[in-house]
Structure formats: C-alpha cells, structure tokens
Design a protein around this motif. Structure first.
Motif, mmCIF file in Angstrom:
data_model
loop_
_atom_site.group_PDB
_atom_site.id
_atom_site.type_symbol
_atom_site.label_atom_id
_atom_site.label_comp_id
_atom_site.label_asym_id
_atom_site.label_seq_id
_atom_site.Cartn_x
_atom_site.Cartn_y
_atom_site.Cartn_z
ATOM 1 N N MET A 96 0.972 -1.112 0.037
ATOM 2 C CA MET A 96 -0.115 -0.026 0.042
ATOM 3 C C MET A 96 0.785 1.104 -0.004
ATOM 4 O O MET A 96 1.847 1.494 1.036
ATOM 5 C CB MET A 96 -0.951 -0.020 1.198
ATOM 6 C CG MET A 96 -1.630 -1.286 1.639
ATOM 7 S SD MET A 96 -2.850 -1.707 0.258
ATOM 8 C CE MET A 96 -3.354 -3.310 0.649
ATOM 9 N N ALA A 97 0.758 2.404 -0.782
ATOM 10 C CA ALA A 97 1.385 3.542 -0.989
ATOM 11 C C ALA A 97 0.493 4.481 -0.376
ATOM 12 O O ALA A 97 -0.581 4.667 -0.804
ATOM 13 C CB ALA A 97 1.985 3.609 -2.354
ATOM 14 N N VAL A 98 1.441 5.365 0.240
ATOM 15 C CA VAL A 98 0.584 6.948 0.747
ATOM 16 C C VAL A 98 1.561 7.919 -0.073
ATOM 17 O O VAL A 98 2.718 7.672 -0.437
ATOM 18 C CB VAL A 98 0.587 7.084 2.111
ATOM 19 C CG1 VAL A 98 -0.178 5.898 2.793
ATOM 20 C CG2 VAL A 98 2.193 6.844 2.760
ATOM 21 N N PHE A 99 1.112 9.113 -0.236
ATOM 22 C CA PHE A 99 1.700 9.886 -1.005
ATOM 23 C C PHE A 99 1.707 11.248 -0.402
ATOM 24 O O PHE A 99 0.596 11.999 0.103
ATOM 25 C CB PHE A 99 0.873 10.006 -2.166
ATOM 26 C CG PHE A 99 1.472 11.132 -3.402
ATOM 27 C CD1 PHE A 99 2.350 10.768 -4.305
ATOM 28 C CD2 PHE A 99 1.051 12.424 -3.330
ATOM 29 C CE1 PHE A 99 2.973 11.773 -5.125
ATOM 30 C CE2 PHE A 99 1.389 13.328 -4.058
ATOM 31 C CZ PHE A 99 2.343 13.093 -4.956
ATOM 32 N N THR A 100 2.712 11.971 -0.205
ATOM 33 C CA THR A 100 2.872 13.473 0.471
ATOM 34 C C THR A 100 3.881 14.260 -0.466
ATOM 35 O O THR A 100 4.506 13.667 -1.218
ATOM 36 C CB THR A 100 3.285 13.507 1.889
ATOM 37 O OG1 THR A 100 2.741 14.638 2.377
ATOM 38 C CG2 THR A 100 4.323 13.003 2.187
ATOM 39 N N ALA A 101 4.098 15.519 -0.247
ATOM 40 C CA ALA A 101 5.076 16.418 -0.692
ATOM 41 C C ALA A 101 5.955 16.823 0.253
ATOM 42 O O ALA A 101 5.689 16.905 1.194
ATOM 43 C CB ALA A 101 4.437 17.067 -1.403
ATOM 44 N N ALA A 102 7.110 17.395 -0.330
ATOM 45 C CA ALA A 102 8.220 18.107 0.543
ATOM 46 C C ALA A 102 7.839 19.486 0.461
ATOM 47 O O ALA A 102 8.470 20.236 1.040
ATOM 48 C CB ALA A 102 9.573 17.757 0.235
ATOM 49 N N SER A 103 6.916 20.053 -0.461
ATOM 50 C CA SER A 103 6.362 21.346 -0.559
ATOM 51 C C SER A 103 4.885 21.433 -0.057
ATOM 52 O O SER A 103 4.023 20.662 -0.359
ATOM 53 C CB SER A 103 6.336 21.619 -2.017
ATOM 54 O OG SER A 103 5.482 22.662 -2.035
ATOM 55 N N GLU A 116 1.823 18.203 7.595
ATOM 56 C CA GLU A 116 1.608 17.659 8.681
ATOM 57 C C GLU A 116 0.209 16.947 8.843
ATOM 58 O O GLU A 116 0.148 15.903 9.139
ATOM 59 C CB GLU A 116 1.914 18.782 9.925
ATOM 60 C CG GLU A 116 1.641 18.026 11.230
ATOM 61 C CD GLU A 116 1.836 19.064 12.406
ATOM 62 O OE1 GLU A 116 1.550 19.162 13.629
ATOM 63 O OE2 GLU A 116 2.478 20.214 12.000
ATOM 64 N N GLU A 117 -0.656 17.532 8.149
ATOM 65 C CA GLU A 117 -2.181 16.901 8.155
ATOM 66 C C GLU A 117 -2.087 15.537 7.174
ATOM 67 O O GLU A 117 -2.688 14.609 7.730
ATOM 68 C CB GLU A 117 -3.043 17.910 7.631
ATOM 69 C CG GLU A 117 -3.507 19.003 8.526
ATOM 70 C CD GLU A 117 -4.124 20.439 7.842
ATOM 71 O OE1 GLU A 117 -4.682 21.035 8.496
ATOM 72 O OE2 GLU A 117 -4.108 20.269 6.524
ATOM 73 N N SER A 118 -1.373 15.660 6.288
ATOM 74 C CA SER A 118 -1.092 14.478 5.407
ATOM 75 C C SER A 118 -0.533 13.194 6.278
ATOM 76 O O SER A 118 -1.081 12.154 6.036
ATOM 77 C CB SER A 118 -0.526 14.722 3.962
ATOM 78 O OG SER A 118 1.009 14.976 4.244
ATOM 79 N N ILE A 119 0.449 13.678 6.965
ATOM 80 C CA ILE A 119 1.069 12.594 7.705
ATOM 81 C C ILE A 119 0.116 12.020 8.846
ATOM 82 O O ILE A 119 0.150 10.654 8.972
ATOM 83 C CB ILE A 119 2.428 13.038 8.582
ATOM 84 C CG1 ILE A 119 3.353 13.484 7.383
ATOM 85 C CG2 ILE A 119 3.163 11.926 9.256
ATOM 86 C CD1 ILE A 119 3.883 12.601 6.530
#
Length: 296
Positions: A96-103, A116-119
């Motif tokens: 299972m993959a989750v996706f966030t950004a460094a921006s 932070e909310e995505s985490i």
C-alpha cells in the motif's frame, strides 16, 4: 559492487492517471500481465482514490481481480485514506502506498492539506496496512523543486522522510515530480537523507522534463541506491507543473542499467515492444529514445 537493481514499474498508476485517453480495467490488467511476462517483479496496479478526482483509476479493484500474478510478483496500489485502504485490503495487493510532498504549497494544491495533516491522515492507513501484513511505501514528491515554491531544501525532504518512517513506512520513494533535478542536486538530497536511513529503503522516482532523469539515476547508482521507479513508454506527467513530462521511461533505464552491468531480470526488448503498443493504443508519441530505436 551490488549489481542487482529493482525497478518499480509505475506506468499503470502514476503514468496512466494523467493520460487523456480512457483505459478500461481489462486493458490495464492485460498490460499488467505483459509487464509480468517481461520480467517485472514490482508493479503499481492502480490507486484507490475517488474516480471523481482521478477517473482513469476507476476500477482498480477490477484490475486486481483480472491480473495473473505469480507469487514472486508484487502488486502495489496507492491508498490516500482509510476508505481507500478498506477497498485495497479486499484485493491481493501486497504493498500500500501513501503520497505526500516536501512542499507545503504543492501538498495543498494536490491533496488539499498541509504536510503535517497528510502525515496524520496516513497514520490509520499505515497501521491498518501493517496489521493486515501488508508493506507500506511512502512517496515524497517535489524533492528538489516545486512549481509554486521553487527550490526545496534537502533538510525539508529529510524531515518529511523521517516523519513517514516514524509512522512505520517500509520504503521511501523520492520523487523529482517536475523533473528539474540535476546530479549535483540529487547528491545534495542524498547527503541529507542517507546518513539517517541508509540506502536499502530508498528509491528514486525521476521525471524527464529537462532530459536529466538518466543522469540523475546514474547519480543515485553512485550513491548505492538500488531501487528506481520508471514507467513503460515514459507514461505520465504532472498536471500541476507547466511543461512537466512523464516519468523516466523504463526502456531508457533498462538500457542504462544493462550497459553499466546491473541486473534487473527485466527483458528490455519485451518492454520496448509493449511500450510501442501502449503508445499506439493511447494515440501518443513514444518519448523513450530507446523504445523508438528498438521498435523502428
């Protein structure tokens, strides 16, 4: 030198999701099986996002029911939230993959929340996946540049990486989403991350907007990275980045790796033939120079 390299084929998810020509589940499953026949061992089969937001990914559950997957092949899917996880757990997907950004800006444009909310959104997803015996992959996009913020500091990427690992993510894919990186920037990025993570759990996900993806993969190889994401026929792009082309083509990566003495277990000629067929189906040009050279 460790000469074994793992390719994660992302064309059927990250690649297709931005293609304009609709591709139905039966066709996606047929392409999955063709990638297996070419020797791929890790393949993204799709994502469990709302079809309203990503119409091309509708029917990923059907794709999973139609594929013929040997035991040695891993099917991977993107799951953005708990609802997506519940659907994914009904399939045979092992990762299972989750996706966030460094921006921060990219994250708000793309998934409508802060980093932070995505985490925090991912916490129940990761816990649920791990409880069911599945592995979890974490994508971090915009690791070098962002269409809204410009250059991204390596320390910021390292911070996001550590946040994902603290959740229990097993592997981190570092994405040059808009394809602006060059080898020096890849080295700076890895300088900031490798001391804390080592190389075994890191993957590079390069886009080829400025023609630097192969050079950046070479930089990753120099640093001991042995997992790379690629897409058959260079499928994909980034809808939020002007001029951003697709993922680096699997055919081009295979040609590089073979020439440098690395083993992947993937048959370049079979992938090139499939890439040409996919491009014909989608009525698109084939951006892979290797693919074009082998199928003229």
């Amino acid at each position: 030198m460790d000469n074994q390299v793992t390719l994660v084929e992302v064309g059927l998810r990250d690649g297709l999701q931005n293609e304009k020509t609709p591709v139905f589940p039966a066709q996606r499953a047929e392409w999955f099986d063709a990638l297996v026949a070419a020797g791929h061992r890790r393949i993204e089969a799709g994502s469990f996002v709302s079809p309203r937001w990503v119409p091309q990914m509708a029917g990923t559950d059907e794709v999973m029911s139609l594929i013929h997957k040997p035991a040695h092949v891993t099917a991977e899917v993107l799951v953005p939230n708990r609802k997506g996880l519940e659907a994914a757990l009904q399939t045979s997907a092992e990762v299972m993959a989750v996706f966030t950004a460094a921006s921060e800006s990219f994250n708000r444009k793309n998934i409508n929340c802060s980093i932070e909310e995505s985490i925090e959104r991912f916490r129940p997803v990761v816990e649920g996946a791990k409880a069911s015996g599945r592995r979890v992959r974490g994508y971090v996009s915009c690791v070098v540049g962002c269409p809204y913020e410009g250059h991204i500091q390596p320390a910021q990427v390292a911070h996001v990486t550590q946040s994902l690992l603290a959740l229990g993510v097993d592997e981190i894919s570092l994405g040059d989403t808009i394809g602006v990186a060059r080898p020096r920037e890849i080295h700076a990025l890895l300088d900031a991350i490798i001391p804390d993570t080592g190389t075994d759990i890191l993957a590079l996900h390069c886009h080829d907007t400025y023609g630097q993806a192969i050079a950046n993969i070479s930089a990753g190889l120099e640093r001991g990275i042995r997992i790379f994401d690629s897409a058959v026929a260079g499928l994909g792009g980034c809808p939020y980045a002007r001029g951003a082309t697709g993922n680096v083509a699997t055919e081009d990566v295979l040609y590089l790796l073979e020439g440098e003495g690395f083993a992947t277990g993937v048959d370049l000629h079979k992938v090139a033939k499939l890439g040409a067929s996919i491009c014909s189906t989608l009525s698109r040009d084939n951006p892979s120079r290797t693919g074009r050279a082998l199928t003229r």
